[in-house]
Scaffold this motif. Structure first.
Motif, mmCIF file in Angstrom:
data_model
loop_
_atom_site.group_PDB
_atom_site.id
_atom_site.type_symbol
_atom_site.label_atom_id
_atom_site.label_comp_id
_atom_site.label_asym_id
_atom_site.label_seq_id
_atom_site.Cartn_x
_atom_site.Cartn_y
_atom_site.Cartn_z
ATOM 1 N N GLY A 92 0.824 -1.197 0.000
ATOM 2 C CA GLY A 92 0.000 0.000 0.000
ATOM 3 C C GLY A 92 0.866 1.258 0.000
ATOM 4 N N THR A 93 0.248 2.358 -0.304
ATOM 5 C CA THR A 93 0.980 3.623 -0.392
ATOM 6 C C THR A 93 1.713 3.947 0.903
ATOM 7 O OG1 THR A 93 -0.639 4.443 -1.982
ATOM 8 C CG2 THR A 93 0.772 6.085 -0.912
ATOM 9 N N MET A 94 1.053 3.793 2.044
ATOM 10 C CA MET A 94 1.718 4.101 3.317
ATOM 11 C C MET A 94 2.905 3.170 3.548
ATOM 12 S SD MET A 94 0.529 6.805 4.550
ATOM 13 C CE MET A 94 1.630 6.710 5.953
ATOM 14 N N ARG A 95 2.762 1.903 3.198
ATOM 15 C CA ARG A 95 3.875 0.967 3.373
ATOM 16 C C ARG A 95 5.045 1.341 2.463
ATOM 17 N NH1 ARG A 95 7.412 -0.698 5.934
ATOM 18 N NH2 ARG A 95 8.339 -2.692 5.457
ATOM 19 N N GLN A 96 4.742 1.760 1.230
ATOM 20 C CA GLN A 96 5.795 2.196 0.319
ATOM 21 C C GLN A 96 6.511 3.431 0.866
ATOM 22 O OE1 GLN A 96 4.519 2.577 -3.815
ATOM 23 N NE2 GLN A 96 2.901 1.086 -3.392
ATOM 24 N N LEU A 97 5.742 4.375 1.409
ATOM 25 C CA LEU A 97 6.345 5.584 1.986
ATOM 26 C C LEU A 97 7.219 5.231 3.184
ATOM 27 C CD1 LEU A 97 3.305 8.019 1.768
ATOM 28 C CD2 LEU A 97 5.412 8.131 0.423
ATOM 29 N N GLU A 98 6.706 4.381 4.068
ATOM 30 C CA GLU A 98 7.486 3.977 5.253
ATOM 31 C C GLU A 98 8.779 3.288 4.847
ATOM 32 O OE1 GLU A 98 4.613 1.526 7.185
ATOM 33 O OE2 GLU A 98 3.547 3.231 8.062
ATOM 34 N N ARG A 99 8.665 2.360 3.906
ATOM 35 C CA ARG A 99 9.843 1.609 3.455
ATOM 36 C C ARG A 99 10.882 2.562 2.847
ATOM 37 N NH1 ARG A 99 7.474 -1.752 -0.229
ATOM 38 N NH2 ARG A 99 6.766 -3.097 1.451
#
Length: 135
Positions: free
Chosen positions: A113-120
């Protein structure tokens, strides 16, 4: 502190003063530094525009972090523009866009998901991946 811009409501009365993230950082830029690393051939981006869920509304976020940044920066109440952008994306998905599919795509997909991509990307300091996730 940056000079806020003043919007006017439909009656012509002065409304909320608005200061965007990039302007806030620009006023004290000597205290901020590049956070992300960039691959050869990637454009080095220092700020990015986030589209907001209103007609033609955007917010420009700095992609710099305080020079003193570490995992304790939040507890010291330092302004962390990258974290601010991520919080805004989460709030938009959870509370402002009335779409279960959008919410799932942004917040609930813990793998891609977008938030997971940003966090990573933030955790790996990968600027290219962070910018791609925002866009």
């Amino acid at each position: 502190m940056p000079s806020p811009t003043h919007d006017h409501d439909t009656d012509g009365d002065e409304a909320v003063a608005v200061v965007n993230s990039a302007d806030a950082v620009r006023q004290s830029e000597s205290q901020y530094d590049d956070y992300f690393t960039w691959q050869d051939g990637e454009e080095r981006v220092r700020s990015i525009e986030l589209n907001l869920p209103a007609n033609d509304a955007t917010e420009t976020y700095s992609l710099l972090m305080p020079k003193s940044y570490d995992r304790e920066s939040e507890s010291r109440d330092e302004y962390l523009p990258i974290n601010d952008l991520m919080s805004t994306v989460r709030a938009i998905a959870m509370y402002l866009v009335d779409s279960p599919e959008f919410r799932r795509t942004v917040c609930e997909d813990k793998d891609n998901g977008t938030m997971r991509q940003l966090e990573r990307a933030r955790n790996r300091r990968n600027g290219g991946d962070f910018v791609r996730a925002v866009r």
